[in-house]
Design an enzyme around this catalytic site. Sequence first.
Site, PDB file in Angstrom:
ATOM      1  N   GLU A  16      -3.186  29.442  10.287  1.00  0.00           N
ATOM      2  CA  GLU A  16      -3.903  29.741  11.525  1.00  0.00           C
ATOM      3  C   GLU A  16      -5.098  28.816  11.718  1.00  0.00           C
ATOM      4  O   GLU A  16      -5.466  28.478  12.845  1.00  0.00           O
ATOM      5  CB  GLU A  16      -4.416  31.199  11.520  1.00  0.00           C
ATOM      6  N   ILE A 431       1.593  -1.361   4.491  1.00  0.00           N
ATOM      7  CA  ILE A 431       1.545  -0.540   3.278  1.00  0.00           C
ATOM      8  C   ILE A 431       2.810   0.299   3.101  1.00  0.00           C
ATOM      9  O   ILE A 431       3.086   0.814   2.023  1.00  0.00           O
ATOM     10  CB  ILE A 431       0.271   0.340   3.285  1.00  0.00           C
ATOM     11  N   SER A 433       4.511   2.941   5.507  1.00  0.00           N
ATOM     12  CA  SER A 433       4.995   3.823   6.561  1.00  0.00           C
ATOM     13  C   SER A 433       4.652   3.260   7.943  1.00  0.00           C
ATOM     14  O   SER A 433       3.645   2.574   8.124  1.00  0.00           O
ATOM     15  CB  SER A 433       4.393   5.219   6.404  1.00  0.00           C
ATOM     16  N   HIS A 640      -0.660   0.171  -4.500  1.00  0.00           N
ATOM     17  CA  HIS A 640      -1.584   0.413  -3.391  1.00  0.00           C
ATOM     18  C   HIS A 640      -2.502   1.583  -3.748  1.00  0.00           C
ATOM     19  O   HIS A 640      -2.068   2.574  -4.317  1.00  0.00           O
ATOM     20  CB  HIS A 640      -0.803   0.732  -2.110  1.00  0.00           C
ATOM     21  N   HIS A 694      -7.148   4.910   9.904  1.00  0.00           N
ATOM     22  CA  HIS A 694      -7.469   6.266  10.338  1.00  0.00           C
ATOM     23  C   HIS A 694      -8.074   6.304  11.728  1.00  0.00           C
ATOM     24  O   HIS A 694      -8.204   7.357  12.328  1.00  0.00           O
ATOM     25  CB  HIS A 694      -8.378   6.957   9.336  1.00  0.00           C
TER      26      HIS A 694
HETATM   27  N1  GLN Z   1       3.351   3.897   1.218  1.00  0.00           N
HETATM   28  C1  GLN Z   1       2.578   4.984   1.726  1.00  0.00           C
HETATM   29  C2  GLN Z   1       2.461   4.878   3.224  1.00  0.00           C
HETATM   30  O1  GLN Z   1       2.482   3.786   3.728  1.00  0.00           O
HETATM   31  C3  GLN Z   1       1.198   4.978   1.117  1.00  0.00           C
HETATM   32  C4  GLN Z   1       0.361   6.116   1.602  1.00  0.00           C
HETATM   33  C5  GLN Z   1      -0.970   6.293   0.910  1.00  0.00           C
HETATM   34  O2  GLN Z   1      -1.489   5.417   0.295  1.00  0.00           O
HETATM   35  N2  GLN Z   1      -1.575   7.433   0.989  1.00  0.00           N
HETATM   36  O3  GLN Z   1       2.312   5.873   3.896  1.00  0.00           O
HETATM   37 ZN    ZN Z   2      -3.160   4.443   1.264  1.00  0.00          ZN
END
Ligand code: GLN
Ligand code: ZN
Length: 754
Positions: A16, A431, A433, A640, A694
């Site tokens: 919620e 990276i 995704s 990473h 972000h």
């Molecule tokens: N390979 C993942 C992505 O690209 C890495 C995500 C992360 O570092 N939190 O989403």
């Molecule tokens: Zn990351």
Amino acid sequence: MKVLSYGYPKLGEKREFKTTLEGFWSKKITEEQFYEGMRTIEAQRVKAYMENVDEIPTGELSFYDFMLDTAVMVGAIPSRFGEYNGLDTYFEMARGKQAMEMTKYFNTNYHYIVPELESNVFKLLNNKPQRCFINAKDKVKNPKPYLIAPFTFLKLSKTFKKSSSAGFDILEPSKIEDEKTLMYFLEPILEVYKDIIKSLKTENVNIISFHDPALVLDLKDYEIKAIKKIYQELSFVDIELITYYDSVSAYKDIIDLPVKRIGLDLCSNTENLGNLKKYGFPQDKELIAGLINGRQVWRANLEEKLHLIEELSKIAKNISISNSCPLMHVPVNVESETKMDIELKKRLSFAKQKLSELKTLKGAYEGNPEALRVLQETKELFKTDFGKNESVQNRIKSLKESDFQRELPFKERIKLQQSILNLPLFPTTTIGSFPQTEEVRKKRSAYNAGKISKEEYDAFIKSQIDNVIKFQEEIDLDVLVHGEFERTDMVEFFAQKLKGVATTEHGWIISYGSRGYRPPIIYGDVYRDEPMTLNEILYAQSKTQKPVKGMLTGPITILNWSFYKEDIPKKETAYQIALAILDEVKDLEKNGIKIIQIDEPAFREGVPLKKKDWDSYFDWAIKAFRLCSNALPKIQIHTHMCYSEFNDIIDKIYEMDFDVISIEASRSKGEILEAFEKFGKWDRQIGIGVYDIHSPAIPSVKQMELVMKRAMKVLDKSLLWVNPDCGLKTRKWEEVIPALKNMMSMAFKIRKEA
Ligand code: GLN
Ligand code: ZN
């Protein structure tokens, strides 16, 4: 003996909290409805407490983050947000265009907003403790205000100092690391805390709970002096001092502080107990024994816990029992899991169950027959070999030194790899995704709900891969990815495939803000019985001549973002996961994949809080990574890491022996470069995230160029990669396309100029 508790999850059994918060952000509900929703959530929490505990903490429910609340409380509003005007400013600070930095809270996977102290002028701007207490006063039994203690607040805050790292004169955020600076901020902030206490006293508050987890960190002498001063000055009210996540440093000093009660974590390790036995506990104080583990989901061996209470009662005259740390680190209610294996389910305890375990313990201690019966029942759970797998254990036993060592040293590997890959200067990549669009999520839930066939789902994923490969080729990226469309979450995806690991339906916990995740539960020996990622990676590779990276999550991250067994060392579980990942690496290698990225974003948060415990952690954590990444020398291993403080562990990261690392640096600016500068001998390839994924803002060529220019001051240009600072899955395509195009323009430009 009292039962006390704190930190009960705010997320709610049906999440919620998330719906209310996000509903408000997207203007689906009004401010009034938002407050109403929050009141309902608070009522749920209070109800859970009321049924089991003797005092109810007030003011725990935060609309975003309790550190942010504390910053607002003391009036530490960074000037870029202007005059504080309530919720608007609050959420701007948390998640606006110029949001404050966020980082992991102690060694947990909860992210707090890092307070920015621009000056030492504080004032009581928002008396949330008093407001919440007044609201609760007539409704709950023994309400007790809760506060983040001044020491923890300052210890986790950042101040600003002028620095000229890498030739640029900028204001660098820095922690408070000397006596003068600490006192500079402490004196005025104490005045605000005194005002709060005074205001609470007018409401006839009996006792105030101060959470001071920073007392478990390594403490310098001047810090101990400051802590004494703090509690001395605040002791005009009765104080309950709660510590957690580890044992307290300076035990003898801490137990002598002028407070009424002291809460100690008796689950994270045995040091607090050792100190209790060795040095005793003051007879005029009350010990709050944190003996139900707030970090793990296992039912407690109540018989053992009862013995512990008996042992403790010989040391301390007054005892209360409690959870070992805030319960927000575990999901709300295991009863919500309707599809879970019954053998597993009966061994689990989430927040709600933990409260009742505390109550049962008290009952058993007092000789209550029903409580004693439950205690007998739990005993049986600890007698079996649940989840055991002999062959996995044997594989661990037969590991040799060479399993942790790649065949050639880095210098030779990288030459070999470059002769195959032929990458340009400043190679570009992402990276892993790409946007998890509404469409992707819908298809996945349709598939999970059995509404579409596996064939249809697989075909859909393939079409997504086609698109993302095409896009990456169009903008001319050098190392491509398959986009991770088949993955919900980088850990959960592997957890669903690994044996010995369970996932939950409703076991959400908050990672930051409204963002939740469901940690898997490692309940047995871990192994892989078939390839986990091969299909998608090979499919993507079949669509392009450029190298596609194999994408894996590393063992430390899988371990740290899961709940894990308490009866075997963490190291052993880490090696088990590492071997499963290694099996995948070998499959990718055999099938012609040339680059494999093994993400370890949680490598930092697993680091113990005290320096003295670092060596033993790094020893197995580094080895676990080396074990899983032991590919042939011609395979380029990437890793990473993101959203942590890496500065003090650069040397350890180096020892992981990867070929390339991509690391986030854009939110915490130049700090990381300073660390590389200090480290000196860095020779691995590295991608400093050139923009913050972000933020929805499109990064300019210029801004990203600046990041690269700064990096070049510190690191040789032949080492540098160009990439965003993390995966793009939370972004929209409209943002990703121009952002990556700009990133590529920047790369072309600096290549030309080099
Ligand atoms: N390979 C993942 C992505 O690209 C890495 C995500 C992360 O570092 N939190 O989403
Ligand atoms: Zn990351």
